[in-house]
Design a protein around this motif. Structure first.
Motif, short mmCIF file in Angstrom:
data_model
loop_
_atom_site.label_atom_id
_atom_site.label_comp_id
_atom_site.label_asym_id
_atom_site.label_seq_id
_atom_site.Cartn_x
_atom_site.Cartn_y
_atom_site.Cartn_z
N PRO A 1 22.64 -30.47 -10.41
CA PRO A 1 21.53 -31.37 -10.73
C PRO A 1 20.84 -31.94 -9.49
CG PRO A 1 23.43 -31.86 -12.11
CD PRO A 1 23.89 -30.87 -11.09
N GLU A 2 21.59 -32.14 -8.40
CA GLU A 2 21.01 -32.66 -7.17
C GLU A 2 20.05 -31.67 -6.51
OE1 GLU A 2 21.35 -35.78 -5.73
OE2 GLU A 2 22.18 -36.21 -7.70
N ARG A 3 20.18 -30.39 -6.87
CA ARG A 3 19.31 -29.38 -6.26
C ARG A 3 17.93 -29.35 -6.91
NH1 ARG A 3 22.64 -24.42 -5.78
NH2 ARG A 3 23.62 -25.61 -4.12
N VAL A 4 17.79 -29.96 -8.07
CA VAL A 4 16.48 -29.98 -8.74
C VAL A 4 15.44 -30.63 -7.84
CG1 VAL A 4 15.17 -30.92 -10.70
CG2 VAL A 4 17.46 -29.96 -11.07
N LYS A 5 15.77 -31.77 -7.27
CA LYS A 5 14.81 -32.48 -6.41
C LYS A 5 14.59 -31.74 -5.10
CE LYS A 5 18.37 -35.57 -4.51
NZ LYS A 5 18.89 -36.97 -4.50
N GLU A 6 15.55 -30.93 -4.69
CA GLU A 6 15.37 -30.14 -3.47
C GLU A 6 14.34 -29.03 -3.68
OE1 GLU A 6 16.67 -30.99 -0.53
OE2 GLU A 6 17.35 -32.73 -1.69
N VAL A 7 14.15 -28.61 -4.94
CA VAL A 7 13.09 -27.65 -5.26
C VAL A 7 11.77 -28.38 -5.48
CG1 VAL A 7 12.32 -25.85 -6.86
CG2 VAL A 7 14.76 -26.05 -6.29
N SER A 8 11.80 -29.42 -6.30
CA SER A 8 10.55 -30.08 -6.69
C SER A 8 9.90 -30.87 -5.56
CB SER A 8 10.80 -31.01 -7.88
OG SER A 8 11.59 -32.12 -7.53
N LYS A 9 10.62 -31.12 -4.48
CA LYS A 9 10.01 -31.83 -3.35
C LYS A 9 8.87 -31.03 -2.73
CE LYS A 9 13.18 -30.27 0.32
NZ LYS A 9 14.29 -30.68 1.21
N TYR A 10 8.84 -29.72 -3.00
CA TYR A 10 7.76 -28.88 -2.49
C TYR A 10 6.56 -28.85 -3.43
CZ TYR A 10 10.99 -27.07 1.02
OH TYR A 10 11.87 -26.95 2.08
N PHE A 11 6.71 -29.39 -4.63
CA PHE A 11 5.60 -29.37 -5.58
C PHE A 11 4.44 -30.21 -5.07
CE2 PHE A 11 8.26 -28.58 -9.73
CZ PHE A 11 8.66 -27.35 -9.22
N ASP A 12 3.24 -29.79 -5.40
CA ASP A 12 2.06 -30.59 -5.09
C ASP A 12 1.97 -31.79 -6.02
OD1 ASP A 12 1.18 -28.59 -3.19
OD2 ASP A 12 0.62 -27.38 -4.92
N VAL A 13 2.40 -31.58 -7.26
CA VAL A 13 2.40 -32.63 -8.27
C VAL A 13 3.67 -32.51 -9.10
CG1 VAL A 13 1.24 -33.55 -10.33
CG2 VAL A 13 -0.13 -32.64 -8.46
N ILE A 14 4.33 -33.64 -9.36
CA ILE A 14 5.45 -33.67 -10.29
C ILE A 14 5.00 -34.49 -11.50
CG2 ILE A 14 7.83 -34.39 -10.71
CD1 ILE A 14 8.36 -34.07 -7.72
N GLU A 15 4.91 -33.84 -12.65
CA GLU A 15 4.40 -34.53 -13.84
C GLU A 15 5.51 -35.11 -14.70
OE1 GLU A 15 3.58 -31.29 -17.20
OE2 GLU A 15 2.72 -30.66 -15.28
N LEU A 16 6.75 -34.64 -14.50
CA LEU A 16 7.84 -35.06 -15.37
C LEU A 16 9.18 -35.01 -14.64
CD1 LEU A 16 9.00 -35.47 -18.39
CD2 LEU A 16 9.40 -33.00 -18.28
N LYS A 17 10.00 -36.03 -14.86
CA LYS A 17 11.39 -36.05 -14.42
C LYS A 17 12.24 -36.54 -15.59
CE LYS A 17 10.64 -37.01 -9.47
NZ LYS A 17 10.98 -37.93 -8.35
N VAL A 18 13.16 -35.69 -16.05
CA VAL A 18 14.02 -36.04 -17.17
C VAL A 18 15.45 -35.66 -16.81
CG1 VAL A 18 14.64 -35.51 -19.56
CG2 VAL A 18 12.25 -35.79 -18.95
N GLY A 19 16.41 -36.51 -17.12
CA GLY A 19 17.80 -36.20 -16.85
C GLY A 19 18.72 -36.68 -17.95
#
Length: 288
Positions: free
Chosen positions: A36-54
């Protein structure tokens, strides 16, 4: 015919039971990671993050990378979790949550596993990347569903060359989607055949205090050869991903960062950097 409430569980907010996602929150391209900690390591490269759910071990970030909408979903470890994640991902795009009926027109998702693995052949270097051409399931997930059994000839060769107890599930073999795989087949990406184990220690012939039931399992895996195809690495999700994707009509490929080599006894001293490199490689390949 509507799917019963007990079979397809929808939360009071309209999200699916485990993933806690609503249909519109999922992209058609999905990267799965175990941690689960690796999710943010991928999404940190996104231009926009529209949703975070856990929820529990299942975390999802949906956003855009260079104008491509992508969801990153953590599965946790093992094919038991893959069963949950893939059934729920499929329901999100192929079931009407209001009528509880399957859509007449089914949608196919692109699913890329981005994970870590241990090589079993001495010529596969630590910190390299490997694409799983086939997943060889030493778990039993595919056997719980009606199917054609996958690549029966390859599975028969595995059964013959890698002796296992009658108490263990029969192996199954499923290939990646060849068209999706083409996006990631570069000079730096090796190709191989991946064993998916049901555990990390005894099932992979590791010993700490308990003796594995088969001390020769790893030797048999290393020596396996079917029509020139050898087994290259071991992990815990790929075969389940390929099986569920094939059964549900989705495209899947598994990309492995090789962090250990069981033949040489090495473990990466730069594992964080290696995984980071694979993340960036994967994202760039998706938008190329």
């Amino acid at each position: 015919m509507p799917i019963a409430n007990s079979e397809l569980i929808i939360n009071t907010d309209g999200s699916i039971y485990h993933l806690n996602l609503k249909p519109h929150q999922l992209a058609n391209t999905i990267i799965t990671v175990g941690d689960p900690e690796r999710v943010k390591e991928v999404s940190k490269y996104f231009d926009v993050i529209e949703l975070k759910v856990g929820k529990r071990e299942f975390h999802t970030h949906t956003g855009s990378y260079k104008n491509k909408r992508i969801s990153v979903v953590s599965t946790g470890i093992g094919t038991d979790n893959i069963d949950i994640v893939f059934n729920e991902l499929d329901a999100l795009v192929n079931v009407d949550f209001k009528t509880r009926e399957v859509h007449h027109q089914l949608k196919s998702l692109d699913i890329i596993r981005l994970g870590t693995s241990g090589a079993v052949q001495s010529d596969i270097s630590v910190d390299s990347f490997l694409l799983s051409q086939r997943g060889i399931g030493f778990d039993s997930l595919m056997h719980w569903y009606e199917s054609d059994g996958g690549d029966l000839a390859f599975a028969k060769a595995v059964s013959k060359q890698i002796p296992r107890s009658k108490l263990h599930a029969s192996p199954y073999v499923v290939a990646c989607d060849p068209e999706l795989a083409k996006k990631f087949q570069t000079l730096e990406m090796k190709n191989g055949n991946t064993v998916t184990s049901v555990g990390f220690y005894g099932p992979q012939s590791r010993k700490i205090r308990l003796d594995p039931a088969d001390n020769h399992l790893l030797t048999h895996i290393v020596d396996f050869n079917y029509e020139g195809h050898k087994i290259t690495n071991i992990e815990m999700e790929t075969a389940g991903i390929y099986a569920m994707a094939a059964l549900l009509g989705h495209r899947a490929v598994s990309l492995n960062a090789i962090l250990a080599n069981r033949a040489t006894g090495e473990f990466s001293i730069q594992s964080v950097e290696t995984v980071e490199k694979l993340i960036k490689f994967t994202l760039d390949a998706l938008v190329a």
